[in-house]
Motif scaffolding. Structure first.
Motif, PDB file in Angstrom:
ATOM      1  N   ILE A  78       0.873  -1.172   0.000  1.00  0.00           N
ATOM      2  CA  ILE A  78       0.000   0.000   0.000  1.00  0.00           C
ATOM      3  C   ILE A  78       0.907   1.218   0.000  1.00  0.00           C
ATOM      4  CG2 ILE A  78      -1.795   1.275   1.231  1.00  0.00           C
ATOM      5  CD1 ILE A  78      -2.489  -1.445   2.614  1.00  0.00           C
ATOM      6  N   HIS A  79       0.782   2.063  -1.020  1.00  0.00           N
ATOM      7  CA  HIS A  79       1.626   3.242  -1.198  1.00  0.00           C
ATOM      8  C   HIS A  79       0.824   4.496  -0.885  1.00  0.00           C
ATOM      9  CE1 HIS A  79       3.045   0.046  -3.876  1.00  0.00           C
ATOM     10  NE2 HIS A  79       4.248   0.523  -3.659  1.00  0.00           N
ATOM     11  N   VAL A  80       1.277   5.283   0.069  1.00  0.00           N
ATOM     12  CA  VAL A  80       0.678   6.589   0.349  1.00  0.00           C
ATOM     13  C   VAL A  80       1.314   7.554  -0.642  1.00  0.00           C
ATOM     14  CG1 VAL A  80       0.385   8.419   2.056  1.00  0.00           C
ATOM     15  CG2 VAL A  80       0.343   6.007   2.781  1.00  0.00           C
ATOM     16  N   MET A  81       0.490   8.121  -1.507  1.00  0.00           N
ATOM     17  CA  MET A  81       1.014   8.890  -2.626  1.00  0.00           C
ATOM     18  C   MET A  81       1.355  10.329  -2.237  1.00  0.00           C
ATOM     19  SD  MET A  81       1.078   6.462  -4.755  1.00  0.00           S
ATOM     20  CE  MET A  81       1.227   7.020  -6.452  1.00  0.00           C
ATOM     21  N   ALA A  82       2.444  10.800  -2.831  1.00  0.00           N
ATOM     22  CA  ALA A  82       2.883  12.183  -2.656  1.00  0.00           C
ATOM     23  C   ALA A  82       2.080  13.083  -3.599  1.00  0.00           C
ATOM     24  CB  ALA A  82       4.374  12.294  -2.960  1.00  0.00           C
ATOM     25  N   GLN A  83       2.026  14.359  -3.253  1.00  0.00           N
ATOM     26  CA  GLN A  83       1.239  15.297  -4.065  1.00  0.00           C
ATOM     27  C   GLN A  83       1.675  15.291  -5.525  1.00  0.00           C
ATOM     28  OE1 GLN A  83       1.065  19.220  -2.398  1.00  0.00           O
ATOM     29  NE2 GLN A  83      -0.662  19.808  -3.653  1.00  0.00           N
ATOM     30  N   GLU A  84       2.966  15.144  -5.775  1.00  0.00           N
ATOM     31  CA  GLU A  84       3.444  15.141  -7.164  1.00  0.00           C
ATOM     32  C   GLU A  84       3.118  13.837  -7.898  1.00  0.00           C
ATOM     33  OE1 GLU A  84       7.006  14.148  -4.489  1.00  0.00           O
ATOM     34  OE2 GLU A  84       5.409  15.630  -4.471  1.00  0.00           O
ATOM     35  N   GLN A  85       2.480  12.892  -7.236  1.00  0.00           N
ATOM     36  CA  GLN A  85       2.098  11.628  -7.869  1.00  0.00           C
ATOM     37  C   GLN A  85       0.613  11.588  -8.241  1.00  0.00           C
ATOM     38  OE1 GLN A  85       3.838   9.164  -4.634  1.00  0.00           O
ATOM     39  NE2 GLN A  85       4.910   8.104  -6.310  1.00  0.00           N
ATOM     40  N   GLN A  86      -0.008  12.743  -8.340  1.00  0.00           N
ATOM     41  CA  GLN A  86      -1.423  12.796  -8.707  1.00  0.00           C
ATOM     42  C   GLN A  86      -1.673  12.146 -10.062  1.00  0.00           C
ATOM     43  OE1 GLN A  86      -3.356  16.630  -8.397  1.00  0.00           O
ATOM     44  NE2 GLN A  86      -4.907  16.074  -9.894  1.00  0.00           N
ATOM     45  N   ASP A  87      -0.865  12.461 -11.062  1.00  0.00           N
ATOM     46  CA  ASP A  87      -1.060  11.882 -12.391  1.00  0.00           C
ATOM     47  C   ASP A  87      -0.918  10.363 -12.342  1.00  0.00           C
ATOM     48  OD1 ASP A  87      -1.392  12.126 -15.334  1.00  0.00           O
ATOM     49  OD2 ASP A  87       0.642  11.267 -15.326  1.00  0.00           O
ATOM     50  N   GLN A  88       0.077   9.881 -11.623  1.00  0.00           N
ATOM     51  CA  GLN A  88       0.284   8.438 -11.499  1.00  0.00           C
ATOM     52  C   GLN A  88      -0.915   7.778 -10.813  1.00  0.00           C
ATOM     53  OE1 GLN A  88       3.338   6.209  -8.810  1.00  0.00           O
ATOM     54  NE2 GLN A  88       4.404   6.892 -10.663  1.00  0.00           N
ATOM     55  N   SER A  89      -1.441   8.411  -9.775  1.00  0.00           N
ATOM     56  CA  SER A  89      -2.611   7.882  -9.069  1.00  0.00           C
ATOM     57  C   SER A  89      -3.821   7.792  -9.996  1.00  0.00           C
ATOM     58  CB  SER A  89      -2.957   8.768  -7.870  1.00  0.00           C
ATOM     59  OG  SER A  89      -1.881   8.820  -6.966  1.00  0.00           O
ATOM     60  N   LEU A  90      -4.022   8.825 -10.795  1.00  0.00           N
ATOM     61  CA  LEU A  90      -5.135   8.829 -11.745  1.00  0.00           C
ATOM     62  C   LEU A  90      -4.953   7.770 -12.828  1.00  0.00           C
ATOM     63  CD1 LEU A  90      -5.687  12.676 -12.117  1.00  0.00           C
ATOM     64  CD2 LEU A  90      -7.307  11.008 -11.163  1.00  0.00           C
ATOM     65  N   ARG A  91      -3.734   7.595 -13.293  1.00  0.00           N
ATOM     66  CA  ARG A  91      -3.480   6.578 -14.322  1.00  0.00           C
ATOM     67  C   ARG A  91      -3.729   5.179 -13.781  1.00  0.00           C
ATOM     68  NH1 ARG A  91       1.588   8.501 -17.950  1.00  0.00           N
ATOM     69  NH2 ARG A  91       0.739   6.941 -19.352  1.00  0.00           N
ATOM     70  N   PHE A  92      -3.332   4.922 -12.535  1.00  0.00           N
ATOM     71  CA  PHE A  92      -3.613   3.615 -11.936  1.00  0.00           C
ATOM     72  C   PHE A  92      -5.107   3.452 -11.640  1.00  0.00           C
ATOM     73  CE2 PHE A  92       0.990   3.128 -10.567  1.00  0.00           C
ATOM     74  CZ  PHE A  92       1.238   2.067 -11.437  1.00  0.00           C
ATOM     75  N   ALA A  93      -5.813   4.539 -11.411  1.00  0.00           N
ATOM     76  CA  ALA A  93      -7.264   4.460 -11.209  1.00  0.00           C
ATOM     77  C   ALA A  93      -7.937   3.993 -12.496  1.00  0.00           C
ATOM     78  CB  ALA A  93      -7.820   5.809 -10.770  1.00  0.00           C
ATOM     79  N   ARG A  94      -7.432   4.443 -13.642  1.00  0.00           N
ATOM     80  CA  ARG A  94      -8.005   4.079 -14.935  1.00  0.00           C
ATOM     81  C   ARG A  94      -7.538   2.718 -15.420  1.00  0.00           C
ATOM     82  NH1 ARG A  94      -6.964   9.630 -15.767  1.00  0.00           N
ATOM     83  NH2 ARG A  94      -4.992   9.180 -16.767  1.00  0.00           N
ATOM     84  N   ASP A  95      -6.263   2.380 -15.183  1.00  0.00           N
ATOM     85  CA  ASP A  95      -5.680   1.155 -15.736  1.00  0.00           C
ATOM     86  C   ASP A  95      -4.697   0.574 -14.729  1.00  0.00           C
ATOM     87  OD1 ASP A  95      -4.305  -0.829 -17.128  1.00  0.00           O
ATOM     88  OD2 ASP A  95      -3.979   0.380 -18.906  1.00  0.00           O
ATOM     89  N   GLY A  96      -5.019  -0.563 -14.180  1.00  0.00           N
ATOM     90  CA  GLY A  96      -4.167  -1.190 -13.187  1.00  0.00           C
ATOM     91  C   GLY A  96      -3.135  -2.150 -13.743  1.00  0.00           C
TER      92      GLY A  96
END
Length: 166
Positions: A78-96
Motif C-alpha cells: 500500500i503506497h501513500v502517494m505524494a502530491q506530485e504523484q497525482q497523475d500516477q494515481s489517476l493513471r492507476f485508477a483508470r488502468d491497473g
C-alpha cells in the motif's frame, strides 16, 4: 449550501457519496503480483487498525474490474502517494495493468513497489471481511518505509495537499 438530511437508501446513493466526500482522505495505490503480471488499484479507503499486531485495512469494491486480482492476493504493498504523484494515481485508477508511467521494482515477495511515495506498507493478507458491496482487506504489515513530503489528498472530487512542518 443548505444542510441536507436523508436516509441512505439505494435511491439516495448520489447524496450518500456526496456526504462521504466531505471527509478528506489520503490517496493510496495498492499493488500486487499476479500470474499475468503486476496490478495496481487506486484507493482512498485506507486506515490503520492495530499497532500490536501491526494491521491496516483497505476496501475493494466487488464491482471493480480488478476484484479478481486483489481478492485473491496474499501479498501486496500500500503506497501513500505524494502530491506530485497525482497523475500516477489517476493513471492507476483508470488502468491497473500499465506500469510504464511508473518507476517501480519488485521485492523478495514479488510485491511491486512504487518509487517516490510518502510511505509504503508491505503486507501479507491477515483477513478478508464481506461488507456490502466491498471486501475489507486487512493486512499484516511486514515492513514500512516513509519519508517527509507533501501528501496527496482527495476531498469532494478534488485533489489537494498539505505541507509537512517537519
Amino acid at each position: 449550501m443548505t444542510e441536507k438530511t436523508f436516509i441512505p437508501t439505494p435511491d439516495q446513493s448520489a447524496a450518500f457519496r456526496e456526504a462521504l466526500g466531505c471527509f478528506g482522505t489520503g490517496v493510496t495505490v495498492v499493488t500486487t503480483q499476479t500470474a499475468l503480471g503486476p496490478r495496481a488499484i487506486t484507493v482512498n479507503s485506507f486506515t490503520s487498525v492495530s499497532l500490536d499486531p501491526p494491521l491496516v485495512l483497505w476496501c475493494l469494491a466487488k464491482e471493480s474490474n480488478r476484484f479478481g486480482a486483489f481478492s485473491d492476493c496474499q501479498h501486496y504493498s500500500i503506497h501513500v502517494m505524494a502530491q506530485e504523484q497525482q497523475d500516477q494515481s489517476l493513471r492507476f485508477a483508470r488502468d491497473g495493468e500499465d506500469f510504464s508511467h511508473a518507476d517501480w521494482s519488485v521485492d523478495e515477495m514479488g510485491r511491486p513497489q512504487l518509487a517516490d511515495c510518502l510511505a509504503r506498507f508491505d503486507c501479507h493478507l491477515h483477513a478478508c471481511h464481506e461488507a456490502g458491496d466491498h471486501l475489507i482487506m486487512v493486512g499484516h504489515v511486514d515492513q514500512v518505509m516513509y519519508r517527509t513530503g507533501q501528501g496527496l489528498i482527495f476531498k469532494r472530487g478534488q485533489f489537494g495537499g498539505f505541507v509537512d512542518l517537519i
